[in-house]
Scaffold this active site. Structure first.
Site, PDB file in Angstrom:
ATOM      1  N   LYS A   1       4.276   7.835   5.245  1.00  0.00           N
ATOM      2  CA  LYS A   1       5.650   8.351   5.154  1.00  0.00           C
ATOM      3  C   LYS A   1       5.624   9.881   5.113  1.00  0.00           C
ATOM      4  O   LYS A   1       6.459  10.548   5.733  1.00  0.00           O
ATOM      5  CB  LYS A   1       6.352   7.781   3.910  1.00  0.00           C
TER       6      LYS A   1
ATOM      7  N   GLN B   1       7.713   4.198  -4.483  1.00  0.00           N
ATOM      8  CA  GLN B   1       6.963   3.130  -3.823  1.00  0.00           C
ATOM      9  C   GLN B   1       6.768   1.954  -4.783  1.00  0.00           C
ATOM     10  O   GLN B   1       6.352   2.131  -5.921  1.00  0.00           O
ATOM     11  CB  GLN B   1       5.602   3.681  -3.340  1.00  0.00           C
TER      12      GLN B   1
ATOM     13  N   ASP C   1      16.023   4.195   0.449  1.00  0.00           N
ATOM     14  CA  ASP C   1      15.425   2.856   0.548  1.00  0.00           C
ATOM     15  C   ASP C   1      16.501   1.776   0.581  1.00  0.00           C
ATOM     16  O   ASP C   1      16.228   0.624   0.905  1.00  0.00           O
ATOM     17  CB  ASP C   1      14.520   2.592  -0.670  1.00  0.00           C
TER      18      ASP C   1
HETATM   19  N1  GUN Z   1       7.063  -1.574  -1.056  1.00  0.00           N
HETATM   20  C1  GUN Z   1       7.080  -2.429  -0.010  1.00  0.00           C
HETATM   21  N2  GUN Z   1       8.074  -2.090   0.852  1.00  0.00           N
HETATM   22  C2  GUN Z   1       8.675  -1.014   0.328  1.00  0.00           C
HETATM   23  C3  GUN Z   1       9.760  -0.207   0.762  1.00  0.00           C
HETATM   24  O1  GUN Z   1      10.386  -0.427   1.800  1.00  0.00           O
HETATM   25  N3  GUN Z   1      10.095   0.829  -0.051  1.00  0.00           N
HETATM   26  C4  GUN Z   1       9.437   1.079  -1.205  1.00  0.00           C
HETATM   27  N4  GUN Z   1       9.861   2.098  -1.959  1.00  0.00           N
HETATM   28  N5  GUN Z   1       8.428   0.355  -1.645  1.00  0.00           N
HETATM   29  C5  GUN Z   1       8.046  -0.678  -0.867  1.00  0.00           C
END
Ligand code: GUN
Length: 291
Positions: free
Chosen positions: A52, A96, A119
């Site tokens: 990211k 995350q 998100d």
């Molecule tokens: N863990 C697995 N998928 C995601 C996501 O799309 N966003 C975040 N913040 N954590 C994750």
């Protein structure tokens, strides 16, 4: 059969975002900023956050990554989020997941300012999405709908079966596909571990979204001729030579010849989720959703 190329599509989206950011900068506007918080040493989460960060740099965003120790208290983590909520350089915040057991994920999600919740996990964004109001839609469902739209796959009136009822994928994607309008208007069935007659339900589907996280679960005999199959699964398995390989929720080699369209793993939905986060962050910087 056409393979839906998530890599190519996400590259096109990244190019669009890059051009938009360059335009914003040339107009003297502030650089869009995304903050990612990573707690602890989970290797997979570390890889995701690293990607990211790289994506942000590539499109010209300002990227801030807070790597915090596993031992951080919930209170300390919430304090870090609150600082980002009021940081004027930061448009989007992601924490995350998963988080260490002693921290409530729900509390963390609800502490993020919903206007910076790129998100799309905050109940305000989820609720607004469900009733069809502008909102941040979480990355994977957003990426799936974007793939269907960009491949001009007809959804109106189609029978769509969603396998899996997670808050991150199954429920939101089922909702989007049933909404009025573009890439919606489907008749949606959500299936889960307690569903009966799963094979027959899948056989009657025009579109199947496989998102239950069970490697190669969807077999060819569950797919009708000409179906569209979107594979959200991604599981690392080792083959006989102990070589790691990523497999989806679909038994791809057998199912693919029957499909009109199918997403591969890797290179299907995965890259689209990364692109969707960039799209959401750009929307946040342009204050497109909440003004
Ligand atoms: N863990 C697995 N998928 C995601 C996501 O799309 N966003 C975040 N913040 N954590 C994750």
């Amino acid at each position: 059969m056409e393979i839906i190329d998530g890599k190519k599509t996400s590259a096109a989206i990244k190019a669009e975002v890059t051009a938009e950011v360059a335009k914003m900068k040339s107009e003297g506007k502030r650089t869009p900023g995304l903050a990612a918080i990573l707690v602890g040493n989970d290797p997979a989460s570390g890889v995701y956050v690293g990607r990211k960060e790289k994506d942000c740099k590539e499109v010209g965003f300002h990227s801030l990554v807070l790597r915090l120790p596993e031992t951080i208290t919930e209170e300390e983590l919430l304090a870090e989020i609150k600082k980002l909520n009021t940081n004027p350089d930061i448009d989007g915040i992601i924490v995350q997941l998963p988080l260490p057991k002693h921290i409530s994920e729900q509390k963390v999600i609800e502490t993020i300012d919903y206007k910076k919740d790129v998100d799309g996990f905050h109940p305000i964004n989820v609720g607004r999405m469900v009733i069809g109001l502008p909102s941040y839609v979480s990355a994977t469902p957003f990426g799936i709908v974007e793939l269907l739209a960009r491949y001009k796959i007809e959804t109106a009136g189609k029978n769509c079966v969603v396998l899996g009822r997670s808050n991150i994928v199954g429920r939101p994607v089922a909702n989007l596909l049933s909404q009025k309008g573009n890439s919606g208007d489907c008749t949606v069935t959500i299936c889960h571990s307690r569903t009966k007659n799963l094979n027959e339900i899948c056989k009657a589907a025009d579109i199947i979204v496989a998102a239950m996280g069970i490697p190669e679960f969807l077999k060819a005999d569950m797919v009708s001729e000409g179906a569209v199959v979107i594979d959200v699964g991604i599981t690392r398995v080792e083959n006989a030579e102990s070589k790691a390989k990523l497999v989806g929720d679909v038994k791809y080699d057998e199912a693919a010849p029957k499909c009109s369209y199918i997403t591969p793993v890797p290179g299907g939905v995965g890259p689209m989720t990364r692109a969707a986060l960039l799209q959401n962050t750009l929307k946040a910087a342009k204050k497109e959703i909440y003004g």
